[in-house]
Design an enzyme around this catalytic site. Structure first.
Site, short mmCIF file in Angstrom:
data_model
loop_
_atom_site.label_atom_id
_atom_site.label_comp_id
_atom_site.label_asym_id
_atom_site.label_seq_id
_atom_site.Cartn_x
_atom_site.Cartn_y
_atom_site.Cartn_z
N VAL A 46 0.95 -1.07 0.11
CA VAL A 46 -0.03 0.09 0.00
C VAL A 46 0.90 1.22 0.19
O VAL A 46 0.68 2.30 -0.65
CB VAL A 46 -0.93 -0.13 1.13
CG1 VAL A 46 -1.65 1.36 1.31
CG2 VAL A 46 -2.01 -1.12 1.11
N GLY A 47 1.95 1.34 0.87
CA GLY A 47 2.71 2.34 0.83
C GLY A 47 3.83 2.12 1.91
O GLY A 47 3.90 1.09 2.70
N GLY A 49 6.96 4.51 4.43
CA GLY A 49 7.35 5.48 5.07
C GLY A 49 8.71 5.36 5.77
O GLY A 49 9.36 4.51 5.45
N SER A 50 9.18 6.37 6.53
CA SER A 50 10.26 6.42 7.11
C SER A 50 10.41 5.35 8.43
O SER A 50 11.48 4.90 8.78
CB SER A 50 10.51 7.82 7.82
OG SER A 50 10.63 8.71 6.99
N PHE A 51 9.29 4.90 8.97
CA PHE A 51 9.14 3.94 10.17
C PHE A 51 8.39 2.96 9.90
O PHE A 51 8.49 1.88 10.75
CB PHE A 51 8.45 4.91 11.17
CG PHE A 51 9.35 6.15 11.64
CD1 PHE A 51 10.45 6.22 11.92
CD2 PHE A 51 8.45 7.23 11.34
CE1 PHE A 51 11.10 7.59 12.49
CE2 PHE A 51 9.15 8.73 11.56
CZ PHE A 51 10.52 8.79 12.08
N SER A 53 6.13 0.04 6.83
CA SER A 53 5.32 -0.19 5.43
C SER A 53 4.13 -1.08 5.51
O SER A 53 4.07 -1.61 6.64
CB SER A 53 6.35 -0.88 4.49
OG SER A 53 6.66 -1.90 4.88
N VAL A 54 3.06 -0.72 4.53
CA VAL A 54 1.83 -1.35 4.78
C VAL A 54 1.42 -2.13 3.52
O VAL A 54 1.61 -1.74 2.55
CB VAL A 54 0.63 -0.31 5.33
CG1 VAL A 54 -0.57 -1.03 5.25
CG2 VAL A 54 1.13 0.73 6.38
N LYS A 95 0.80 -4.00 8.83
CA LYS A 95 1.59 -2.75 9.25
C LYS A 95 2.81 -3.07 9.66
O LYS A 95 3.12 -3.70 10.82
CB LYS A 95 0.98 -1.54 9.98
CG LYS A 95 2.09 -0.58 10.26
CD LYS A 95 1.50 0.52 11.30
CE LYS A 95 2.33 1.97 11.24
NZ LYS A 95 1.75 2.93 12.34
N ASP A 182 -1.43 13.77 15.53
CA ASP A 182 -1.31 14.05 14.18
C ASP A 182 -2.66 13.90 13.31
O ASP A 182 -2.96 13.25 12.32
CB ASP A 182 -0.48 12.85 13.67
CG ASP A 182 0.17 13.43 12.46
OD1 ASP A 182 0.19 14.41 11.78
OD2 ASP A 182 0.57 12.46 11.44
#
Length: 429
Positions: A46-47, A49-51, A53-54, A95, A182
């Site tokens: 799906v995507g 990031g820095s911390f 992935s999903v 995740k 956030d």
């Protein structure tokens, strides 16, 4: 932060349709979790990031477990009502948290997700898996649309439905003693077809401190430190305004101004920008106000700051020099400027919105009743209150007359409406 859900266009993936370009990343996931394929068939990245992935995956053993504790009405609403037409495969989101993330941070996120189970408007954790230093969180897969695809088209009743679930989720989070930190459209998965949404991504969330901020916020804390002999003002406030400091202490015993500044640019509350150390769930309510402002002005993101100073200046252009000066003093800071375009007083919300949207189509101010518009502005004013202790709580905001005027249910919070007496009775429906 990373969004963990797929948009509508990708929701019809079958177990055999593994994306070719995602196969290397899926292979890395399987290598990190050798037994993952026994329980889940991973079909798509799906995507990342820095911390974390999903991935989107099929739950192989969905029918073998009791899933009632996490199958909310949100999940049911996105499925066909005829159970015979429901898809055979049940998707979940995996995740994967990278090993570079502090174990304490991972533990906190897992504890919060476990504590927050039970709300239709907060993403429920299904389970979590650990293999050596790798951690995988299993979450429901929820269909949603991108905020940019609908925010300029929404009427006030539709905005009310959006805010209803967002505030309901925040009320649940606040009741558990958690600050999300956030809140933004990217962390609220909204389904425009079912008119339902869930808050997600607790990567920056924190437990709320027991001591709520007083009316004078940081000023009271500094006064207490001085009384205890832990703080001495070597450069008195009165002198620093009139004269430059005569020098700087080699070993300054005064505590430095340190506070959590986590969040997304443009959605952070003024107390975060001024590094207030008594931050509460009110910072999440401020973010809801910014989202409402995006709806009303057809501008997303509304604030486009690059750093904290720019963010404060942007707020000053709306709330005025006097408002920002008082806000800074509240948090033990001094606000001074020489910006010629800055007014002393706060802008009128209606005038501001009208000036920004004068050339836009489908204007909310023109297509809605004066009564609904007035209530929307009143709610906006309460959400975007500079003083954190005076800012409306999420649970209280759900009782605002705006939702009733737009035909939106108050989501089960049956508290006495605190707004009926203070809203001007001169506004005609």
């Amino acid at each position: 932060m990373l969004s963990m859900l797929l948009p509508f266009g990708n929701s019809g993936v079958y177990a055999s349709d593994v994306d070719r370009e995602d196969r290397p990343e899926i292979a890395k996931l399987v290598q990190a979790f050798p037994t993952i394929e026994e329980d889940y068939h991973v079909v798509k990245l799906v995507g990342a990031g820095s911390f974390s992935s999903v991935f989107k995956a099929v739950d192989r053993h969905f029918d073998s477990y009791d899933n009632s504790y996490w199958i909310s009405s949100q999940i049911e609403d996105q499925m066909p009502h005829d159970k015979t037409k429901r898809p055979k495969n049940h998707f979940v989101a995996l995740k994967r948290i990278y090993a570079t993330v502090l174990p304490s941070r991972i533990q906190t996120e897992l504890e919060m997700l476990h504590e927050l189970r039970g709300s239709d408007c907060v993403l429920n954790m299904i389970t979590a898996v650990r293999h050596q230093d790798q951690v995988l969180i299993v979450l429901p897969f929820i269909q949603h649309a991108e905020f940019r695809d609908f925010y300029m088209k929404y009427s006030l009743p539709e905005i009310g439905a959006y805010l209803r679930d967002l505030l309901k989720g925040l009320a649940h989070i606040d009741a558990k003693g958690i600050i999300h930190r956030d809140i933004k459209p990217g962390n609220f998965a909204w389904n425009p077809y079912t008119q339902r949404g869930v808050i997600l991504d607790f990567g920056l969330a924190q437990w709320q401190e027991a001591d709520a901020p007083t009316e004078n916020c940081c000023v009271d804390k500094l006064r207490k430190l001085k009384q205890e002999g832990k703080y001495y003002d070597y450069f008195p406030f009165e002198k620093t305004i009139a004269d430059p400091p005569e020098g700087y202490l080699l070993h300054d015993p005064r505590p430095t101004k340190r506070a959590d500044r986590a969040g997304t640019r443009g959605f952070r509350a003024p107390e975060v920008l001024f590094r207030c150390q008594n931050q509460t769930s009110s910072i999440d309510v401020w973010s809801v106000g910014v989202i409402l402002l995006c709806f009303l002005t057809h501008r997303y993101p509304f604030f486009r700051c690059e750093d904290d100073i720019d963010a404060i200046v942007e707020l000053a252009h709306i709330f005025g020099r006097n408002g920002m000066s008082n806000c800074a003093l509240l948090h033990g800071q001094i606000w001074s400027d020489n910006i010629p375009t800055l007014l002393d007083q706060k802008h009128n919300w209606l005038d501001l919105i009208a000036s920004i949207t004068k050339n836009d189509e489908n204007l909310i101010l023109e297509t809605s009743s004066d009564y609904q518009v007035a209530l929307a502005i009143d709610l906006l004013d309460k959400l975007l209150e500079l003083h954190p202790s005076k800012r409306v709580k999420a649970k209280t905001a759900l009782q605002h007359e705006f939702f009733n005027a737009c035909g939106v249910t108050r989501s089960g919070f049956e508290a006495e409406n605190p707004f009926r007496s203070d809203f001007p009775s001169t506004v005609e429906q």
